[in-house]
Write an enzyme that holds these catalytic residues in place. Structure first.
Site, PDB file in Angstrom:
ATOM      1  CG  ASP A   1      -1.935  -1.157   1.238  1.00 16.88           C
ATOM      2  OD1 ASP A   1      -2.326  -1.335   0.159  1.00 16.88           O
ATOM      3  OD2 ASP A   1      -2.349  -1.802   2.147  1.00 16.88           O
ATOM      4  CG  LEU A   2       2.219   2.741  -3.077  1.00 17.91           C
ATOM      5  CD1 LEU A   2       1.533   3.644  -4.123  1.00 17.91           C
ATOM      6  CD2 LEU A   2       3.462   2.172  -3.694  1.00 17.91           C
ATOM      7  CG  ASP A   3       4.063   7.029   0.582  1.00 21.22           C
ATOM      8  OD1 ASP A   3       5.028   6.013   0.960  1.00 21.22           O
ATOM      9  OD2 ASP A   3       3.944   7.606  -0.128  1.00 21.22           O
ATOM     10  CD  GLU A   4      -2.751   4.341   1.851  1.00 21.84           C
ATOM     11  OE1 GLU A   4      -3.583   3.407   2.319  1.00 21.84           O
ATOM     12  OE2 GLU A   4      -3.004   4.968   0.857  1.00 21.84           O
ATOM     13  N   GLY A   5       1.885   1.948   5.229  1.00 22.76           N
ATOM     14  CA  GLY A   5       2.370   0.661   6.021  1.00 22.76           C
ATOM     15  C   GLY A   5       2.295   1.199   7.566  1.00 22.76           C
TER      16      GLY A   5
END
Length: 294
Positions: A224-228
Protein backbone atom coordinates in the site's frame (compact mmCIF):
# COMPACT_ATOMS: atom_id res chain seq x y z
CA UNK A 1 27.32 -11.91 31.69
CA UNK A 2 25.69 -12.41 28.32
CA UNK A 3 22.77 -10.05 27.68
CA UNK A 4 19.72 -11.13 25.72
CA UNK A 5 16.22 -9.98 24.95
CA UNK A 6 13.12 -12.10 24.46
CA UNK A 7 10.30 -10.94 22.21
CA UNK A 8 6.86 -12.51 22.49
CA UNK A 9 3.54 -12.17 20.69
CA UNK A 10 0.59 -14.44 21.41
CA UNK A 11 -3.14 -14.52 22.09
CA UNK A 12 -3.86 -12.83 25.40
CA UNK A 13 -4.57 -15.01 28.41
CA UNK A 14 -3.83 -15.20 32.11
CA UNK A 15 -0.38 -16.28 33.29
CA UNK A 16 1.85 -15.21 30.36
CA UNK A 17 4.06 -12.85 32.36
CA UNK A 18 4.34 -15.34 35.20
CA UNK A 19 5.37 -18.11 32.81
CA UNK A 20 8.08 -15.99 31.20
CA UNK A 21 9.52 -14.51 34.39
CA UNK A 22 9.38 -17.87 36.14
CA UNK A 23 11.23 -19.58 33.30
CA UNK A 24 13.98 -16.96 33.23
CA UNK A 25 14.43 -17.11 37.00
CA UNK A 26 14.62 -20.89 36.84
CA UNK A 27 17.41 -20.58 34.22
CA UNK A 28 19.46 -18.21 36.37
CA UNK A 29 18.58 -15.11 34.38
CA UNK A 30 18.13 -11.63 35.82
CA UNK A 31 15.51 -9.39 34.14
CA UNK A 32 16.88 -5.87 33.62
CA UNK A 33 14.04 -4.30 31.62
CA UNK A 34 10.54 -5.36 30.62
CA UNK A 35 7.65 -3.93 28.59
CA UNK A 36 4.30 -5.46 27.77
CA UNK A 37 1.03 -4.54 26.09
CA UNK A 38 -2.29 -6.33 26.01
CA UNK A 39 -4.34 -5.16 23.00
CA UNK A 40 -7.94 -5.71 24.06
CA UNK A 41 -9.17 -4.74 20.58
CA UNK A 42 -7.33 -7.58 18.83
CA UNK A 43 -6.84 -10.00 21.72
CA UNK A 44 -3.08 -10.01 21.14
CA UNK A 45 -0.37 -9.78 23.79
CA UNK A 46 3.09 -8.29 23.17
CA UNK A 47 6.15 -8.39 25.41
CA UNK A 48 9.85 -7.56 25.29
CA UNK A 49 12.17 -8.62 28.11
CA UNK A 50 15.86 -7.72 28.49
CA UNK A 51 17.81 -10.03 30.77
CA UNK A 52 21.28 -11.22 31.65
CA UNK A 53 22.20 -14.88 31.88
CA UNK A 54 24.13 -15.17 35.14
CA UNK A 55 24.96 -18.80 34.38
CA UNK A 56 26.24 -18.13 30.83
CA UNK A 57 23.52 -20.01 28.96
CA UNK A 58 23.47 -19.74 25.17
CA UNK A 59 20.52 -18.91 22.93
CA UNK A 60 20.15 -22.50 21.72
CA UNK A 61 19.68 -23.78 25.27
CA UNK A 62 17.32 -20.94 26.21
CA UNK A 63 15.19 -21.48 23.11
CA UNK A 64 15.17 -25.25 23.35
CA UNK A 65 13.97 -25.38 26.93
CA UNK A 66 11.42 -22.60 26.34
CA UNK A 67 9.79 -24.39 23.39
CA UNK A 68 7.27 -26.27 25.56
CA UNK A 69 6.12 -23.07 27.27
CA UNK A 70 5.84 -21.27 23.93
CA UNK A 71 3.79 -24.10 22.45
CA UNK A 72 1.47 -24.25 25.46
CA UNK A 73 0.73 -20.51 25.25
CA UNK A 74 0.68 -20.41 21.41
CA UNK A 75 3.54 -17.91 21.41
CA UNK A 76 5.71 -16.52 18.67
CA UNK A 77 8.83 -16.18 20.79
CA UNK A 78 12.42 -15.35 19.87
CA UNK A 79 15.59 -14.92 21.90
CA UNK A 80 18.12 -12.35 20.66
CA UNK A 81 21.73 -11.70 21.64
CA UNK A 82 21.88 -7.96 22.38
CA UNK A 83 25.54 -7.84 21.33
CA UNK A 84 24.71 -9.05 17.82
CA UNK A 85 24.36 -6.23 15.27
CA UNK A 86 21.62 -6.43 12.67
CA UNK A 87 22.77 -6.47 9.04
CA UNK A 88 21.27 -3.50 7.20
CA UNK A 89 21.15 -2.30 3.59
CA UNK A 90 20.50 1.40 2.98
CA UNK A 91 18.87 2.48 -0.28
CA UNK A 92 19.08 6.12 -1.39
CA UNK A 93 18.51 8.26 -4.48
CA UNK A 94 19.60 11.91 -4.73
CA UNK A 95 18.60 13.36 -1.33
CA UNK A 96 21.41 12.49 1.07
CA UNK A 97 20.34 13.99 4.40
CA UNK A 98 19.06 10.72 5.86
CA UNK A 99 21.98 8.68 4.51
CA UNK A 100 24.57 11.07 5.94
CA UNK A 101 22.80 11.17 9.29
CA UNK A 102 22.68 7.38 9.48
CA UNK A 103 26.35 7.06 8.54
CA UNK A 104 27.30 9.43 11.35
CA UNK A 105 25.16 7.64 13.93
CA UNK A 106 26.59 4.31 12.75
CA UNK A 107 30.15 5.61 12.94
CA UNK A 108 29.86 6.74 16.57
CA UNK A 109 27.92 3.65 17.62
CA UNK A 110 24.63 5.44 18.30
CA UNK A 111 23.02 3.04 15.82
CA UNK A 112 24.66 -0.34 16.50
CA UNK A 113 24.08 -1.89 13.09
CA UNK A 114 26.21 -3.60 10.47
CA UNK A 115 25.74 -1.67 7.21
CA UNK A 116 26.52 -4.36 4.64
CA UNK A 117 25.75 -2.27 1.53
CA UNK A 118 24.33 0.95 0.17
CA UNK A 119 22.26 0.67 -3.00
CA UNK A 120 21.35 3.65 -5.16
CA UNK A 121 19.96 4.38 -8.59
CA UNK A 122 22.49 7.24 -8.91
CA UNK A 123 26.22 7.74 -8.32
CA UNK A 124 25.92 10.86 -6.13
CA UNK A 125 26.98 9.22 -2.85
CA UNK A 126 29.41 6.59 -4.11
CA UNK A 127 32.51 8.39 -2.79
CA UNK A 128 31.17 9.16 0.70
CA UNK A 129 29.96 5.57 1.14
CA UNK A 130 33.16 3.93 -0.13
CA UNK A 131 35.16 6.24 2.15
CA UNK A 132 33.33 4.54 5.02
CA UNK A 133 34.53 1.14 3.69
CA UNK A 134 30.96 0.16 2.82
CA UNK A 135 30.15 -1.51 -0.53
CA UNK A 136 28.22 0.77 -2.90
CA UNK A 137 26.01 -0.55 -5.69
CA UNK A 138 24.59 1.72 -8.37
CA UNK A 139 21.63 -0.02 -9.97
CA UNK A 140 19.84 2.12 -12.51
CA UNK A 141 16.07 1.69 -12.58
CA UNK A 142 13.84 2.36 -15.58
CA UNK A 143 10.37 1.21 -16.56
CA UNK A 144 11.97 -1.27 -18.92
CA UNK A 145 14.50 -2.84 -16.54
CA UNK A 146 12.67 -2.60 -13.20
CA UNK A 147 12.23 -6.39 -12.73
CA UNK A 148 15.90 -7.01 -13.49
CA UNK A 149 16.98 -4.15 -11.22
CA UNK A 150 14.95 -5.50 -8.31
CA UNK A 151 16.30 -8.99 -8.92
CA UNK A 152 19.81 -7.56 -8.58
CA UNK A 153 18.84 -5.72 -5.40
CA UNK A 154 17.44 -8.89 -3.89
CA UNK A 155 20.56 -10.80 -4.91
CA UNK A 156 22.59 -8.37 -2.81
CA UNK A 157 20.12 -8.76 0.08
CA UNK A 158 20.47 -12.53 0.00
CA UNK A 159 24.25 -12.60 -0.48
CA UNK A 160 24.90 -10.14 2.38
CA UNK A 161 22.37 -11.75 4.70
CA UNK A 162 20.69 -8.37 5.21
CA UNK A 163 17.90 -8.48 7.78
CA UNK A 164 16.59 -4.94 7.17
CA UNK A 165 16.32 -2.56 4.21
CA UNK A 166 16.18 1.16 4.98
CA UNK A 167 14.76 3.44 2.31
CA UNK A 168 16.66 6.64 3.12
CA UNK A 169 14.77 8.75 0.58
CA UNK A 170 14.95 6.11 -2.15
CA UNK A 171 12.67 7.54 -4.80
CA UNK A 172 11.51 4.37 -6.51
CA UNK A 173 8.34 2.37 -5.86
CA UNK A 174 9.11 -1.19 -4.83
CA UNK A 175 7.21 -4.04 -6.44
CA UNK A 176 4.52 -5.98 -4.59
CA UNK A 177 6.73 -9.07 -4.80
CA UNK A 178 9.65 -7.37 -3.05
CA UNK A 179 7.36 -5.89 -0.38
CA UNK A 180 5.87 -9.30 0.36
CA UNK A 181 9.23 -11.09 0.48
CA UNK A 182 10.65 -8.48 2.88
CA UNK A 183 7.46 -7.92 4.86
CA UNK A 184 8.23 -6.26 8.18
CA UNK A 185 11.85 -5.77 7.12
CA UNK A 186 11.71 -2.58 5.01
CA UNK A 187 11.49 0.84 6.68
CA UNK A 188 10.65 4.02 4.75
CA UNK A 189 10.67 7.74 5.58
CA UNK A 190 8.62 10.57 4.08
CA UNK A 191 7.02 13.88 4.97
CA UNK A 192 3.72 13.79 6.85
CA UNK A 193 1.74 16.07 4.53
CA UNK A 194 -0.09 13.16 2.93
CA UNK A 195 -2.81 13.02 1.82
CA UNK A 196 -3.17 16.82 1.70
CA UNK A 197 -0.13 17.60 -0.45
CA UNK A 198 0.66 14.89 -2.98
CA UNK A 199 3.07 14.84 -5.88
CA UNK A 200 6.00 17.15 -6.53
CA UNK A 201 7.27 19.82 -4.12
CA UNK A 202 5.07 19.00 -1.10
CA UNK A 203 6.98 21.46 1.08
CA UNK A 204 6.28 24.31 -1.33
CA UNK A 205 2.63 23.29 -1.46
CA UNK A 206 2.56 23.38 2.35
CA UNK A 207 4.27 26.77 2.36
CA UNK A 208 1.73 28.19 -0.05
CA UNK A 209 -1.07 26.98 2.21
CA UNK A 210 0.50 28.47 5.31
CA UNK A 211 1.04 25.19 7.13
CA UNK A 212 2.23 25.66 10.72
CA UNK A 213 3.48 22.14 11.42
CA UNK A 214 6.04 20.17 9.42
CA UNK A 215 6.23 16.48 10.14
CA UNK A 216 7.77 13.20 9.08
CA UNK A 217 6.57 9.60 9.22
CA UNK A 218 8.60 6.39 9.24
CA UNK A 219 6.78 3.14 8.59
CA UNK A 220 7.11 -0.43 7.43
CA UNK A 221 6.72 -0.79 3.68
CA UNK A 222 3.76 -2.73 2.34
CA UNK A 223 2.10 -3.03 -1.03
CA UNK A 224 0.00 0.00 0.00
CA UNK A 225 2.98 2.30 -0.69
CA UNK A 226 3.01 5.05 1.98
CA UNK A 227 0.29 3.48 4.11
CA UNK A 228 2.26 0.81 5.96
CA UNK A 229 2.25 0.40 9.76
CA UNK A 230 3.72 3.55 11.34
CA UNK A 231 6.76 3.17 13.61
CA UNK A 232 7.70 6.76 14.42
CA UNK A 233 6.50 10.32 13.74
CA UNK A 234 7.45 13.83 14.79
CA UNK A 235 6.69 17.47 13.98
CA UNK A 236 8.32 20.88 14.14
CA UNK A 237 6.57 24.25 14.20
CA UNK A 238 7.02 26.87 11.49
CA UNK A 239 5.66 30.40 11.19
CA UNK A 240 4.79 32.93 8.50
CA UNK A 241 8.40 34.15 8.72
CA UNK A 242 9.83 30.98 7.19
CA UNK A 243 10.39 30.67 3.46
CA UNK A 244 9.62 27.66 1.28
CA UNK A 245 13.32 26.75 1.37
CA UNK A 246 13.22 26.91 5.17
CA UNK A 247 10.37 24.41 5.10
CA UNK A 248 12.52 22.01 3.07
CA UNK A 249 15.55 22.33 5.37
CA UNK A 250 13.53 21.95 8.55
CA UNK A 251 11.64 19.04 7.04
CA UNK A 252 14.88 17.23 6.20
CA UNK A 253 16.02 17.54 9.83
CA UNK A 254 12.79 16.00 11.07
CA UNK A 255 12.97 13.21 8.48
CA UNK A 256 16.51 12.29 9.56
CA UNK A 257 15.60 12.14 13.25
CA UNK A 258 12.40 10.18 12.74
CA UNK A 259 14.06 7.61 10.48
CA UNK A 260 16.91 7.08 12.96
CA UNK A 261 14.45 6.57 15.82
CA UNK A 262 12.42 4.07 13.78
CA UNK A 263 15.56 2.08 12.94
CA UNK A 264 16.62 2.20 16.59
CA UNK A 265 13.27 0.71 17.63
CA UNK A 266 13.49 -2.05 15.02
CA UNK A 267 17.09 -3.14 15.64
CA UNK A 268 16.49 -3.30 19.39
CA UNK A 269 13.40 -5.48 18.79
CA UNK A 270 11.09 -2.87 20.32
CA UNK A 271 8.74 -2.64 17.33
CA UNK A 272 6.01 -5.24 16.77
CA UNK A 273 3.60 -5.48 13.87
CA UNK A 274 0.00 -5.46 15.08
CA UNK A 275 -2.20 -5.70 12.01
CA UNK A 276 -2.15 -2.33 10.27
CA UNK A 277 -0.47 -0.74 13.31
CA UNK A 278 2.61 -1.26 15.43
CA UNK A 279 3.38 -1.67 19.10
CA UNK A 280 6.59 0.23 19.91
CA UNK A 281 7.99 -0.18 23.41
CA UNK A 282 10.23 2.41 25.14
CA UNK A 283 13.99 2.07 24.78
CA UNK A 284 15.90 0.14 27.42
CA UNK A 285 18.25 2.15 29.66
CA UNK A 286 21.60 2.75 27.95
CA UNK A 287 20.46 1.76 24.45
CA UNK A 288 20.95 5.29 23.10
CA UNK A 289 24.50 5.62 24.43
CA UNK A 290 27.20 6.04 21.79
CA UNK A 291 30.34 3.94 21.79
CA UNK A 292 32.51 6.97 20.98
CA UNK A 293 32.31 10.66 20.25
CA UNK A 294 32.71 12.25 16.82
Amino acid sequence: MTKYCLTVTCPTRRGIVAAISGYLAEKGCNITDSSQFDDTATGRFFMRVSFASEEGLGIAELEGDFAATAKDLNMEAKFHDEASKMKVIIMVSRFGHCLNDLLYRWRIGALPIDIVAVISNHMDYQKVVVNHDIPYYCIRVTKENKPQAEAEQMRIVHETGAELIVLARYMQVLSDEMCREMSGRIINIHHSFLPSFKGANPYRQAYERGVKLIGATSHYVTTDLDEGPIIEQDTIRVTHAQSADDYVSLGRDVESQVLARAIHAHIHRRSFLNGNKTVVFPASPGSYASERMG
